[in-house]
Design a protein around this motif. Structure first.
Motif: not given
Length: 466
Positions: A173, A267-268, A271-272, A409, A413-414, A416-417
């Motif tokens: 990402t 989307v990532d 959320r971030w 990334q 964290s990866s 969750k997205s």
């Protein structure tokens, strides 16, 4: 499969121990040696797939080029089941990097190469987790193109392998490495424009219909062995036209549709920027609304709603068969609405701060702007997308060199997205909202309909295991 036990956990530890950007790190003897699995793709000219050096060559080709240009690294090996693509990739590495890479058709042979420090996986979605786990178990760092496999449970297996091996991991990402994107996120996190409440994401592309998919003979450039390797851990099926090399992403069992494909990028970011972790509730609606009678498996129109704790929401609207640009004049992007302002994250990696009504531009960060405080990763590419890719790859190289798990990334964290997009597909499939425990990222009840889609079926002998 007669080589399923080939991986030696912990073998092939990183051969290069030089720290950071030390003097001489770019010398051939000190470079991080990378391998690319899934290097480039071919183009259909109406008479079968043939390599088109001037045509679209796929995401694998793009990240391979950035790896060739990264400081302190070299692409030491290329791997592709397409014999023509493999030869072309090797020639491109020689042209861009000056070295002649090793060539592999079988990724399992590549994993046994002790000289390889890191592996870049840019294969079809269905083989991401299998090959990614093999790389980490073999002692390699892993750069994985999104999404993380085709189900939420499969992604959890990849996480478990990363935790067990301690391998360096980075998801592809790339906007996580955009200085402009980070400035927009930091503005929101600072509280200067109030609390963020809602992130609106969208992606409206104009893909052509897919028709004429039917059983045909396996082409010469692939062969029976190549087709078997391409299917990897997926249950074996007969070869069909118009799927390999690109359209697989719209067929179940191989791809995941446009939500985990294009949607995951924004989307990532959403959320971030919201400062959100696991969701509480995920609901999706839509269907196959355009191009009646085409062979496309996945839904072409998708509306996703995600509820996070603290009354934070994210929506995503996607359509694969329209070229409309209804929001801010952009075909894809993300808008984050805060108490006292709006921040736009655009398709090229730019970020813009607007007033509360989203009308007056107050601050803009251009897509290709480099981080002025960065000590490395300077990129002379004029295309902002290529520059961001370059910074993302540079971070992976440096983390591989230093065995630093804090990549652009990392795995937690990866995951969750990635889950948000996987659950969007699950909600569409079962026709219900999916309730998630925000402490664990898993369904709240044992009878949740999500469990039916949490795992997948594998070809016997190719099961994905932690």
């Amino acid at each position: 499969m007669n080589r399923r036990d080939f991986i030696k956990t912990g073998a092939g530890a990183f051969a290069i121990a030089a720290a950071g950007r030390a003097f001489g790190a770019d010398a051939p003897s000190n470079r991080i040696r990378l391998a690319v699995v899934g290097c480039c793709r071919s183009k259909d000219h109406g008479n079968g797939f043939v390599l088109d050096p001037k045509g679209a060559r796929g995401r694998g080709y793009q990240v391979m080029c950035r790896a060739c240009q990264a400081q302190g690294a070299e692409v030491a090996a290329v791997c592709d089941v397409d014999k023509d693509a493999l030869e072309y990739a090797a020639a491109e590495v020689k042209r861009l990097g000056g070295n002649t890479p090793k060539k592999y058709r079988d990724f399992r042979d590549l994993m046994q190469d002790p000289t390889i420090d890191g592996v870049i996986v840019a294969t079809p979605d269905h083989s991401h987790v299998y090959i990614g786990c093999a790389a980490m178990k073999a002692g390699k760092s892993l750069y994985l193109e999104k999404p993380i496999g085709v189900t939420a449970g499969e992604a959890e297996v990849l996480r478990d392998v990363q935790k067990a091996t301690g391998a360096v991991f980075q998801l592809g990402t790339q906007r996580r490495s955009s200085y402009a994107t980070k400035q927009g996120v930091e503005l929101i996190a600072s509280g200067a424009i109030g609390k963020p409440h809602w992130a609106k994401c969208w992606c409206l592309s104009d893909r052509p219909a897919i028709r004429g998919v039917k059983p045909v003979a396996i082409p010469e450039w692939l062969g029976k062995e190549g087709w078997d390797l391409w299917q990897c851990c997926a249950p074996r099926r007969e070869y069909r036209s118009n799927i390999v090399h690109y359209n697989w992403r719209f067929f179940r069992g191989y791809g995941t549709g446009d939500l985990p494909n294009n949607g995951l990028h924004f989307v990532d970011i959403a959320r971030w920027a919201l400062g959100a972790e696991w969701p509480e509730r995920v609901y999706a609606g839509g269907g196959h609304l355009f191009c009646e009678g085409e062979d496309w498996d996945w839904d072409d129109t998708h509306m996703l709603t995600v509820q996070f704790p603290e009354k934070k929401y994210m929506t995503w609207e996607g359509c694969s068969h329209t070229g409309a640009q209804p929001f801010m004049g952009l075909w894809t992007g993300c808008l984050v609405y805060c108490d006292d302002g709006v921040v736009l994250f655009g398709p090229r990696g730019e970020a813009v701060h607007y007033d509360r009504k989203g009308k007056k531009e107050l601050k803009r960060w251009e897509a290709g702007t480099a981080d002025p405080s960065a000590q490395s990763g300077d990129n002379r590419l004029s295309n902002p997308a290529e520059a961001i890719d370059g910074w993302h790859m540079q971070r992976f190289v440096e983390c591989t060199r230093n065995k630093d798990l804090n990549t652009a990334q990392p795995i937690d964290s990866s995951l969750k997205s990635n889950l948000l997009t996987e659950l969007g597909n699950v909600s569409m499939a079962c026709g219900e909202a999916i309730h998630i425990d925000p402490n664990t990222g898993r369904p709240t009840t044992k009878d949740s309909p999500a469990w039916k889609y949490w795992t997948r079926t594998y070809e016997p002998g190719w099961e994905v295991k932690a």
